[in-house]
Design a protein around this motif. Structure first.
Motif, PDB file in Angstrom:
ATOM      1  N   PHE A  25       0.843  -1.200   0.000  1.00  0.00           N
ATOM      2  CA  PHE A  25       0.000   0.000   0.000  1.00  0.00           C
ATOM      3  C   PHE A  25       0.875   1.245   0.000  1.00  0.00           C
ATOM      4  O   PHE A  25       1.768   1.386   0.843  1.00  0.00           O
ATOM      5  N   PRO A  26       0.623   2.171  -0.941  1.00  0.00           N
ATOM      6  CA  PRO A  26       1.508   3.330  -1.085  1.00  0.00           C
ATOM      7  C   PRO A  26       1.507   4.278   0.113  1.00  0.00           C
ATOM      8  O   PRO A  26       2.527   4.859   0.413  1.00  0.00           O
ATOM      9  N   ASP A  27       0.405   4.437   0.789  1.00  0.00           N
ATOM     10  CA  ASP A  27       0.332   5.348   1.933  1.00  0.00           C
ATOM     11  C   ASP A  27       0.266   4.499   3.205  1.00  0.00           C
ATOM     12  O   ASP A  27      -0.774   4.435   3.856  1.00  0.00           O
ATOM     13  N   ALA A  28       1.366   3.827   3.524  1.00  0.00           N
ATOM     14  CA  ALA A  28       1.379   2.891   4.643  1.00  0.00           C
ATOM     15  C   ALA A  28       2.678   3.015   5.426  1.00  0.00           C
ATOM     16  O   ALA A  28       3.718   3.363   4.873  1.00  0.00           O
ATOM     17  N   ALA A  29       2.581   2.717   6.719  1.00  0.00           N
ATOM     18  CA  ALA A  29       3.773   2.770   7.571  1.00  0.00           C
ATOM     19  C   ALA A  29       3.557   1.901   8.806  1.00  0.00           C
ATOM     20  O   ALA A  29       2.438   1.798   9.318  1.00  0.00           O
ATOM     21  N   LEU A  43       5.532  -9.108  19.862  1.00  0.00           N
ATOM     22  CA  LEU A  43       4.312  -9.456  20.589  1.00  0.00           C
ATOM     23  C   LEU A  43       3.114  -8.777  19.932  1.00  0.00           C
ATOM     24  O   LEU A  43       2.088  -9.401  19.681  1.00  0.00           O
ATOM     25  N   SER A  44       3.245  -7.476  19.655  1.00  0.00           N
ATOM     26  CA  SER A  44       2.156  -6.738  19.014  1.00  0.00           C
ATOM     27  C   SER A  44       2.729  -5.572  18.223  1.00  0.00           C
ATOM     28  O   SER A  44       3.893  -5.206  18.381  1.00  0.00           O
ATOM     29  N   GLY A  45       1.897  -5.007  17.395  1.00  0.00           N
ATOM     30  CA  GLY A  45       2.330  -3.856  16.616  1.00  0.00           C
ATOM     31  C   GLY A  45       1.157  -3.209  15.930  1.00  0.00           C
ATOM     32  O   GLY A  45       0.056  -3.759  15.883  1.00  0.00           O
ATOM     33  N   ASP A  46       1.397  -1.999  15.429  1.00  0.00           N
ATOM     34  CA  ASP A  46       0.359  -1.346  14.652  1.00  0.00           C
ATOM     35  C   ASP A  46       0.960  -0.767  13.377  1.00  0.00           C
ATOM     36  O   ASP A  46       2.159  -0.534  13.286  1.00  0.00           O
ATOM     37  N   TRP A  47       0.108  -0.587  12.398  1.00  0.00           N
ATOM     38  CA  TRP A  47       0.508  -0.027  11.120  1.00  0.00           C
ATOM     39  C   TRP A  47      -0.687   0.697  10.524  1.00  0.00           C
ATOM     40  O   TRP A  47      -1.814   0.480  10.939  1.00  0.00           O
ATOM     41  N   THR A  48      -0.402   1.567   9.573  1.00  0.00           N
ATOM     42  CA  THR A  48      -1.477   2.268   8.879  1.00  0.00           C
ATOM     43  C   THR A  48      -1.398   1.960   7.390  1.00  0.00           C
ATOM     44  O   THR A  48      -0.314   1.763   6.839  1.00  0.00           O
ATOM     45  N   ASP A  78      -9.262   1.814 -11.140  1.00  0.00           N
ATOM     46  CA  ASP A  78      -9.291   1.286 -12.501  1.00  0.00           C
ATOM     47  C   ASP A  78      -8.684  -0.122 -12.520  1.00  0.00           C
ATOM     48  O   ASP A  78      -8.298  -0.662 -11.481  1.00  0.00           O
ATOM     49  N   GLN A  79      -8.600  -0.685 -13.729  1.00  0.00           N
ATOM     50  CA  GLN A  79      -8.080  -2.044 -13.874  1.00  0.00           C
ATOM     51  C   GLN A  79      -6.626  -2.147 -13.441  1.00  0.00           C
ATOM     52  O   GLN A  79      -6.218  -3.168 -12.883  1.00  0.00           O
ATOM     53  N   ASP A  80      -5.837  -1.106 -13.678  1.00  0.00           N
ATOM     54  CA  ASP A  80      -4.438  -1.142 -13.253  1.00  0.00           C
ATOM     55  C   ASP A  80      -4.327  -1.340 -11.740  1.00  0.00           C
ATOM     56  O   ASP A  80      -3.492  -2.112 -11.271  1.00  0.00           O
ATOM     57  N   GLU A  81      -5.161  -0.633 -10.974  1.00  0.00           N
ATOM     58  CA  GLU A  81      -5.147  -0.816  -9.512  1.00  0.00           C
ATOM     59  C   GLU A  81      -5.619  -2.204  -9.127  1.00  0.00           C
ATOM     60  O   GLU A  81      -5.052  -2.829  -8.230  1.00  0.00           O
ATOM     61  N   VAL A  82      -6.674  -2.693  -9.779  1.00  0.00           N
ATOM     62  CA  VAL A  82      -7.154  -4.049  -9.505  1.00  0.00           C
ATOM     63  C   VAL A  82      -6.013  -5.038  -9.716  1.00  0.00           C
ATOM     64  O   VAL A  82      -5.734  -5.886  -8.860  1.00  0.00           O
ATOM     65  N   ASP A  83      -5.347  -4.932 -10.863  1.00  0.00           N
ATOM     66  CA  ASP A  83      -4.254  -5.859 -11.186  1.00  0.00           C
ATOM     67  C   ASP A  83      -3.131  -5.772 -10.156  1.00  0.00           C
ATOM     68  O   ASP A  83      -2.606  -6.797  -9.707  1.00  0.00           O
ATOM     69  N   LEU A  89      -1.267  -8.972  -3.383  1.00  0.00           N
ATOM     70  CA  LEU A  89      -1.868  -9.600  -2.200  1.00  0.00           C
ATOM     71  C   LEU A  89      -2.033 -11.107  -2.373  1.00  0.00           C
ATOM     72  O   LEU A  89      -1.935 -11.849  -1.399  1.00  0.00           O
ATOM     73  N   ALA A  90      -2.274 -11.555  -3.588  1.00  0.00           N
ATOM     74  CA  ALA A  90      -2.501 -12.989  -3.808  1.00  0.00           C
ATOM     75  C   ALA A  90      -1.202 -13.799  -3.848  1.00  0.00           C
ATOM     76  O   ALA A  90      -1.244 -15.027  -3.722  1.00  0.00           O
ATOM     77  N   ALA A  91      -0.055 -13.141  -3.983  1.00  0.00           N
ATOM     78  CA  ALA A  91       1.217 -13.865  -4.059  1.00  0.00           C
ATOM     79  C   ALA A  91       1.401 -14.735  -2.813  1.00  0.00           C
ATOM     80  O   ALA A  91       1.439 -14.232  -1.699  1.00  0.00           O
ATOM     81  N   GLY A  92       1.470 -16.021  -3.027  1.00  0.00           N
ATOM     82  CA  GLY A  92       1.622 -16.961  -1.917  1.00  0.00           C
ATOM     83  C   GLY A  92       0.314 -17.291  -1.224  1.00  0.00           C
ATOM     84  O   GLY A  92       0.291 -18.081  -0.290  1.00  0.00           O
TER      85      GLY A  92
END
Length: 156
Positions: A25-29, A43-48, A78-83, A89-92
């Motif tokens: 995800f491009p806007d993630a940390a 043990l635990s963590g958070d991310w956005t 659009d289709q580019d984002e879907v792809d 996400l489906a890798a593995g």
């Protein structure tokens, strides 16, 4: 301030999951990571991701099985984002039907083009039904095929 934060229970691979999600995800940390002792396992963590905070715990195998009863839906321009999201996400993981997939951690995602919602809301019921029928036969959603099905039922 976000009032509700989804919390996901992992067996022992939370750190790997957080790293994957912030890579995709491009806007993630990754935010706070709590370890068991200095340099110990997470043990635990958070991310956005896209402004949404998530929390995770490595709680062991007892409840570490995700089901489709909870999924995260990605609204794709659009289709580019879907792809992009589908492939990353489906890798593995595994493909399902109607734009659903499970990532390699077993978490379910819906990868949905906005155009699908527009077609489902088409004022012509034949077009809307044809788009729905086409969707039911797909794994990854393909905008051009959804549009072609709607157009074949009744031109716009």
């Amino acid at each position: 301030m976000q009032a509700i934060t989804p919390c996901l229970w992992f067996d022992d691979n939370l750190e790997e999951a957080m790293e994957l999600y912030v890579k995709i995800f491009p806007d993630a940390a990754i935010g706070t990571v709590i370890r068991t002792g200095e340099g110990g396992p997470v043990l635990s963590g958070d991310w956005t991701m896209n402004g949404q905070t998530f929390r995770g715990i490595n709680g062991g195998p007892m409840f570490a099985q995700f089901t489709e009863a909870i999924s995260f839906s990605i609204d794709c321009e659009d289709q580019d984002e879907v792809d992009y999201y589908w492939e990353n996400l489906a890798a593995g993981g595994e493909y399902s039907q109607c734009g659903w997939l499970k990532d390699r951690f077993g978490l379910s995602w819906q990868v949905v083009p906005r155009r699908l919602f527009e077609l489902h809301a088409d004022p012509n019921p034949a077009r809307a039904a044809a788009a729905m029928q086409a969707m039911m036969g797909m794994q990854k959603l393909v905008v051009a095929e959804l549009e072609a099905a709607a157009d074949a039922a009744a031109p716009a």
